[in-house]
Design a protein around this motif. Structure first.
Motif, PDB file in Angstrom:
ATOM      1  N   LYS A   1      25.892  42.612  31.711  1.00  0.00           N
ATOM      2  CA  LYS A   1      27.304  42.276  31.814  1.00  0.00           C
ATOM      3  C   LYS A   1      27.470  40.770  31.947  1.00  0.00           C
ATOM      4  CE  LYS A   1      28.453  46.563  34.306  1.00  0.00           C
ATOM      5  NZ  LYS A   1      29.043  47.114  35.550  1.00  0.00           N
TER       6      LYS A   1
ATOM      7  N   VAL B   1      35.911  44.618  27.207  1.00  0.00           N
ATOM      8  CA  VAL B   1      34.511  44.246  26.989  1.00  0.00           C
ATOM      9  C   VAL B   1      34.429  43.289  25.804  1.00  0.00           C
ATOM     10  CG1 VAL B   1      33.560  46.384  27.933  1.00  0.00           C
ATOM     11  CG2 VAL B   1      34.153  46.262  25.504  1.00  0.00           C
TER      12      VAL B   1
ATOM     13  N   GLU C   1      35.573  40.555  28.626  1.00  0.00           N
ATOM     14  CA  GLU C   1      34.653  40.968  29.687  1.00  0.00           C
ATOM     15  C   GLU C   1      34.569  39.932  30.798  1.00  0.00           C
ATOM     16  OE1 GLU C   1      29.991  42.406  29.683  1.00  0.00           O
ATOM     17  OE2 GLU C   1      31.286  42.930  28.003  1.00  0.00           O
TER      18      GLU C   1
ATOM     19  N   GLY D   1      31.073  50.177  28.090  1.00  0.00           N
ATOM     20  CA  GLY D   1      30.884  50.236  29.527  1.00  0.00           C
ATOM     21  C   GLY D   1      31.182  51.598  30.106  1.00  0.00           C
TER      22      GLY D   1
END
Length: 504
Positions: A11, A77, A236, A475
């Motif tokens: 991430k 994201v 994100e 995700g």
């Protein structure tokens, strides 16, 4: 597949503020073209024709932006068009979209670097036109422009490795200088002109119909405003609610249009006899003649800021796109590696630098062929984003649990039609905005290269199950998103007699 690898989904760090994201969209949308091309647009379509065309283009982009807002809110994201193409049509189309979109983003990095040397050629021709190397497609290549463009490419690669908080803050400061410079130029030239509104006439080009004059400019909207779609690449890293994304994108598009309109206006209302002439840079000549060296300095600063924001914004978006594709196993693992401290996709950033460094050696004309061709990829991304939004929204309540938003769904449908229209304007040879023959050839070559690369990556790309692919890209799984939507619909609180209750 080892399930522990799923847990270690990489991430990016949430560091971006709303003002920085607005600056990413604005600065990426407005580049050198807003300052260099007004003379060409006036010559082709007339001042009012060019402004109307860009306004219609901005409105169409805002319609498409509503679909981006829907998707960012549901799936905050990285990946943008690549991710949305997966939701709309599956893994193969996601790869195709990502392949063409990556070329578009990367080539614009190189184009912005070469635009800086183009400005220096106007300001310092004695320095820039030394150490002649060769000529490609009618463009003379000199050593200073290659060295300066290469330095900029490496400089902004380094800036982006320092973290999104640094590049985001720099983008904001650059954008403030950009907007401030344009406003000052517009006010000063309007005050300098004796009859600014009268000078704009004739409003349209006499070479063609009014409709054709406007359509020629509308057709370049995907190129003129490309950059607002950098926002989903940074989703994100938002340090705020993704619900604000639509407002930020729309605001950036409207501001971008105003900048274009002011630059077209000052090119036509100051010295109308010079607006559509064949000089290398009529806008620069007009500013210099009306405001002197001070005006030229202000304009140069605004142009440099437009170039720098484009470099910075597209470095960010291209590296995040490569990161997202690698996370979904569409690219090698190298591109999903994150710098431990700054949390940036460091190898994606340096790969963009490595790919763009040779481009200045090919001359600006060859580079514009690549960028023109890559406009097709951007339009494909617009199409799949609108398709994805249309898919996840519902006209009315239904068992599937999709969000009920008839207005947004209608806008996504309009966006689909607009995106197809943009593609047709680019790809149909008889269109007034059709790609040039070299761009068609490059488009075909890039497509063939993508097919070969896909075959090489196919086994790895398809090694993930549907659920694992959704997790890596989004995700979470699409099924879990549907369940969350159902929960939002059926468990929204009601206040009855002072007590909190839930539906159902």
């Amino acid at each position: 597949m080892d399930r522990t690898d799923v847990v270690r989904r990489r991430k990016l760090q949430k560091t971006l503020k709303p003002s920085w994201v607005f600056a990413i969209a604005l600065g990426s949308s407005v580049g050198w073209g807003a300052f260099i091309l007004p003379g060409d647009w006036i010559k082709d379509s007339g001042p009012l024709g060019a402004i109307i065309g860009l306004l219609i283009g901005a409105l169409l982009m805002m319609v498409i932006a509503s679909s981006y807002g829907v998707m960012i809110k549901k799936f905050p994201v990285s990946g943008g068009g690549f991710t949305y193409a997966f939701i709309a049509a599956g893994k193969v189309w996601a790869f195709i979209c990502g392949w063409f979109l990556s070329l578009g983003y990367i080539s614009i990095v190189a184009l912005n670097a070469s635009a800086f040397t183009l400005l220096l050629k106007f300001l310092m021709p004695g320095l820039m036109k030394t150490h002649y190397l060769y000529t490609i497609a009618g463009w003379d290549v000199y050593m200073p422009e290659v060295l300066i463009a290469s330095f900029l490419i490496l400089l902004f690669a380094f800036i982006n490795t320092t973290g999104a908080n640094i590049s985001g803050r720099i983008q904001f400061y650059f954008s403030v200088l950009l907007v401030g410079g344009v406003v000052l130029l517009g006010l000063f030239t309007f005050g300098f002109a004796e009859q600014p509104l009268e000078n704009i006439k004739p409003y349209f080009s006499g070479k063609q119909s009014i409709l054709t004059s406007i359509l020629v400019i509308v057709a370049i909207a995907p190129w003129a405003y490309v950059g607002f779609d950098n926002v989903p690449q940074a989703a994100e890293e938002f340090r705020f609610s993704p619900r604000k994304a639509t407002m930020l994108i729309v605001a950036s598009l409207f501001t971008s249009f105003l900048i274009y309109a002011i630059m077209i206006g000052l090119t036509s209302w100051t010295f109308p006899e010079m607006a559509g002439n064949s000089n290398l840079w009529p806008t620069g000549d007009i500013v210099f003649l009306s405001l002197g060296r001070v005006g030229l300095v202000i304009m140069s600063i605004a142009i440099i800021m437009g170039i720098f924001t484009g470099l910075n914004g597209f470095y960010m978006s291209s590296s995040r796109l490569l990161f997202s594709m690698a996370r979904a196993r569409a690219l090698p693992n190298l591109f999903r590696k994150i710098e431990k401290k700054k949390k940036t996709p460091i190898w994606g950033i340096w790969f963009v630098a490595l790919i763009t460094l040779p481009m200045p050696w090919f001359g600006r004309q060859a580079l514009t062929w690549i960028v023109d061709m890559s406009s097709t990829g951007v339009s494909v991304a617009y199409l799949f984003t609108c398709l994805a939004a249309f898919k996840v929204l519902a006209w009315k309540a239904e068992p599937a649990g999709r969000e009920v938003a008839p207005v947004k769904k209608a806008l996504s449908l309009i966006g689909i039609i607009a995106s197809i229209a943009f593609l047709l304007l680019l790809l149909i040879p008889v269109s007034p905005a059709a790609l040039s023959a070299p761009s068609y050839i490059l488009l075909l070559c890039w497509g063939i290269g993508g097919g070969i690369f896909y075959m090489a990556m196919k086994k790895r790309y398809n090694s993930l199950t549907q659920e694992e692919t959704e997790y890596y890209m989004l995700g979470k799984t699409i099924e879990s998103e549907v369940m969350e939507t159902k929960k939002d619909v059926h468990e929204s609180p009601l206040i009855i007699n002072g007590a909190s209750m839930t539906k159902g």
